[in-house]
Motif scaffolding. Structure first.
Motif, mmCIF file in Angstrom:
data_model
loop_
_atom_site.group_PDB
_atom_site.id
_atom_site.type_symbol
_atom_site.label_atom_id
_atom_site.label_comp_id
_atom_site.label_asym_id
_atom_site.label_seq_id
_atom_site.Cartn_x
_atom_site.Cartn_y
_atom_site.Cartn_z
ATOM 1 N N ASN A 158 0.835 -1.212 0.000
ATOM 2 C CA ASN A 158 0.000 0.000 0.000
ATOM 3 C C ASN A 158 0.864 1.254 0.000
ATOM 4 O O ASN A 158 0.607 2.196 -0.753
ATOM 5 C CB ASN A 158 -0.928 0.023 1.221
ATOM 6 N N VAL A 159 1.870 1.266 0.863
ATOM 7 C CA VAL A 159 2.752 2.435 0.970
ATOM 8 C C VAL A 159 3.517 2.633 -0.332
ATOM 9 O O VAL A 159 3.657 3.755 -0.821
ATOM 10 C CB VAL A 159 3.714 2.278 2.175
ATOM 11 N N GLU A 160 3.980 1.553 -0.909
ATOM 12 C CA GLU A 160 4.721 1.632 -2.179
ATOM 13 C C GLU A 160 3.813 2.171 -3.292
ATOM 14 O O GLU A 160 4.209 3.054 -4.055
ATOM 15 C CB GLU A 160 5.279 0.264 -2.535
ATOM 16 N N ALA A 161 2.583 1.672 -3.359
ATOM 17 C CA ALA A 161 1.652 2.111 -4.399
ATOM 18 C C ALA A 161 1.276 3.591 -4.238
ATOM 19 O O ALA A 161 1.112 4.307 -5.226
ATOM 20 C CB ALA A 161 0.388 1.250 -4.374
ATOM 21 N N ALA A 162 1.178 4.056 -2.998
ATOM 22 C CA ALA A 162 0.808 5.451 -2.738
ATOM 23 C C ALA A 162 1.993 6.404 -2.859
ATOM 24 O O ALA A 162 1.810 7.618 -2.905
ATOM 25 C CB ALA A 162 0.204 5.572 -1.336
ATOM 26 N N GLY A 163 3.203 5.867 -2.862
ATOM 27 C CA GLY A 163 4.384 6.720 -2.958
ATOM 28 C C GLY A 163 4.807 7.327 -1.628
ATOM 29 O O GLY A 163 5.629 8.221 -1.584
ATOM 30 N N GLY A 164 4.234 6.817 -0.525
ATOM 31 C CA GLY A 164 4.611 7.316 0.800
ATOM 32 C C GLY A 164 3.492 7.124 1.801
ATOM 33 O O GLY A 164 2.456 6.530 1.485
ATOM 34 N N ALA A 165 3.708 7.645 3.009
ATOM 35 C CA ALA A 165 2.726 7.500 4.076
ATOM 36 C C ALA A 165 3.070 8.437 5.223
ATOM 37 O O ALA A 165 4.099 9.101 5.200
ATOM 38 C CB ALA A 165 2.705 6.052 4.571
ATOM 39 N N GLN A 166 2.203 8.478 6.210
ATOM 40 C CA GLN A 166 2.446 9.197 7.462
ATOM 41 C C GLN A 166 2.890 8.171 8.494
ATOM 42 O O GLN A 166 2.412 7.037 8.491
ATOM 43 C CB GLN A 166 1.161 9.861 7.959
ATOM 44 N N LEU A 167 3.751 8.592 9.378
ATOM 45 C CA LEU A 167 4.293 7.709 10.403
ATOM 46 C C LEU A 167 4.219 8.435 11.741
ATOM 47 O O LEU A 167 4.654 9.582 11.842
ATOM 48 C CB LEU A 167 5.748 7.412 10.042
ATOM 49 N N THR A 168 3.624 7.797 12.735
ATOM 50 C CA THR A 168 3.661 8.335 14.092
ATOM 51 C C THR A 168 4.789 7.599 14.792
ATOM 52 O O THR A 168 4.739 6.384 14.957
ATOM 53 C CB THR A 168 2.329 8.107 14.845
ATOM 54 N N TRP A 169 5.822 8.355 15.153
ATOM 55 C CA TRP A 169 7.032 7.736 15.702
ATOM 56 C C TRP A 169 7.643 8.670 16.729
ATOM 57 O O TRP A 169 7.760 9.883 16.487
ATOM 58 C CB TRP A 169 7.996 7.448 14.554
ATOM 59 N N LYS A 170 8.013 8.124 17.847
ATOM 60 C CA LYS A 170 8.614 8.894 18.946
ATOM 61 C C LYS A 170 7.712 10.058 19.353
ATOM 62 O O LYS A 170 8.173 11.144 19.683
ATOM 63 C CB LYS A 170 10.000 9.410 18.565
ATOM 64 N N GLY A 171 6.399 9.835 19.280
ATOM 65 C CA GLY A 171 5.439 10.835 19.706
ATOM 66 C C GLY A 171 5.188 11.960 18.723
ATOM 67 O O GLY A 171 4.500 12.922 19.050
ATOM 68 N N ARG A 172 5.727 11.853 17.515
ATOM 69 C CA ARG A 172 5.573 12.919 16.516
ATOM 70 C C ARG A 172 5.107 12.333 15.189
ATOM 71 O O ARG A 172 5.331 11.164 14.906
ATOM 72 C CB ARG A 172 6.906 13.634 16.313
ATOM 73 N N GLU A 173 4.517 13.203 14.372
ATOM 74 C CA GLU A 173 4.091 12.804 13.028
ATOM 75 C C GLU A 173 5.230 13.064 12.043
ATOM 76 O O GLU A 173 5.864 14.113 12.089
ATOM 77 C CB GLU A 173 2.855 13.595 12.590
ATOM 78 N N HIS A 174 5.471 12.105 11.162
ATOM 79 C CA HIS A 174 6.517 12.223 10.143
ATOM 80 C C HIS A 174 5.917 11.848 8.797
ATOM 81 O O HIS A 174 5.155 10.882 8.701
ATOM 82 C CB HIS A 174 7.673 11.253 10.437
ATOM 83 N N ARG A 175 6.285 12.587 7.783
ATOM 84 C CA ARG A 175 5.908 12.221 6.414
ATOM 85 C C ARG A 175 7.058 11.431 5.820
ATOM 86 O O ARG A 175 8.224 11.799 5.978
ATOM 87 C CB ARG A 175 5.637 13.460 5.577
ATOM 88 N N ALA A 176 6.716 10.363 5.143
ATOM 89 C CA ALA A 176 7.722 9.521 4.511
ATOM 90 C C ALA A 176 7.350 9.332 3.046
ATOM 91 O O ALA A 176 6.189 9.100 2.722
ATOM 92 C CB ALA A 176 7.797 8.171 5.217
ATOM 93 N N ALA A 177 8.343 9.456 2.162
ATOM 94 C CA ALA A 177 8.099 9.362 0.724
ATOM 95 C C ALA A 177 9.145 8.462 0.074
ATOM 96 O O ALA A 177 10.060 7.979 0.726
ATOM 97 C CB ALA A 177 8.145 10.754 0.105
ATOM 98 N N SER A 178 8.998 8.263 -1.202
ATOM 99 C CA SER A 178 9.935 7.474 -2.022
ATOM 100 C C SER A 178 10.193 6.077 -1.449
ATOM 101 O O SER A 178 11.344 5.683 -1.268
ATOM 102 C CB SER A 178 11.267 8.221 -2.180
ATOM 103 N N PRO A 179 9.128 5.314 -1.176
ATOM 104 C CA PRO A 179 9.337 3.976 -0.616
ATOM 105 C C PRO A 179 9.989 3.038 -1.630
ATOM 106 O O PRO A 179 9.684 3.090 -2.824
ATOM 107 C CB PRO A 179 7.921 3.514 -0.278
ATOM 108 N N ARG A 180 10.918 2.235 -1.126
ATOM 109 C CA ARG A 180 11.575 1.210 -1.966
ATOM 110 C C ARG A 180 11.658 -0.078 -1.176
ATOM 111 O O ARG A 180 12.117 -0.084 -0.038
ATOM 112 C CB ARG A 180 13.007 1.632 -2.317
ATOM 113 N N ILE A 181 11.213 -1.167 -1.774
ATOM 114 C CA ILE A 181 11.407 -2.483 -1.178
ATOM 115 C C ILE A 181 12.842 -2.884 -1.516
ATOM 116 O O ILE A 181 13.236 -2.840 -2.686
ATOM 117 C CB ILE A 181 10.413 -3.526 -1.743
#
Length: 132
Positions: free
Chosen positions: A78-101
């Motif tokens: 899903n993340v790969e198809a969308a080209g990224g996702a949001q991540l809740t990590w260490k109590g903060r929101e992070h945007r992540a892009a350019s996923p690669r398996i």
């Protein structure tokens, strides 16, 4: 069903037994090992929140997540198809892009030395770029 068509992921009983605990801990500031990956289904369009284990990397701009159940894991696809996702990590929101398996060797080269042996034993990982 061929190997490529077979469902990837943990056994359903294990998933049900651990999911509530994982969601309780994931994303918390005081529990940096786990995060919550917020993603959209590639077919359903539904919103999902999946607990994931973040692997510390040598590059602060890279987010690395092991795929112990393989590259066919639904959330990773899903993340790969969308080209990224949001991540809740260490109590903060992070945007992540350019996923690669990526394969275990490349994942190990991105991981901090202490985590390389573990990453090499996984069938795959997903690497994402942190977006400011």
């Amino acid at each position: 069903m061929t190997g490529a068509q077979r469902r990837s992921g943990p056994p359903k009983a294990l998933q049900r037994a651990t999911e509530s605990i994982a969601m309780l801990l994931a994303g918390r500031r005081w529990f940096p090992l786990w995060a919550v990956m917020h993603h959209r289904g590639r077919r359903s369009g539904g919103e999902y929140a999946t607990p994931v284990a973040v692997i510390p990397t040598i590059d602060r701009g890279t987010i690395l997540i092991g795929l112990p159940w393989g590259a066919g894991t639904n959330w990773a696809r899903n993340v790969e198809a969308a080209g990224g996702a949001q991540l809740t990590w260490k109590g903060r929101e992070h945007r992540a892009a350019s996923p690669r398996i990526i394969d275990p060797a490349e994942a190990a080269s991105l991981a901090k030395p202490m985590f390389r042996l573990v990453v090499r034993r996984m069938p795959a990982a997903i690497a994402l770029r942190r977006v400011p």
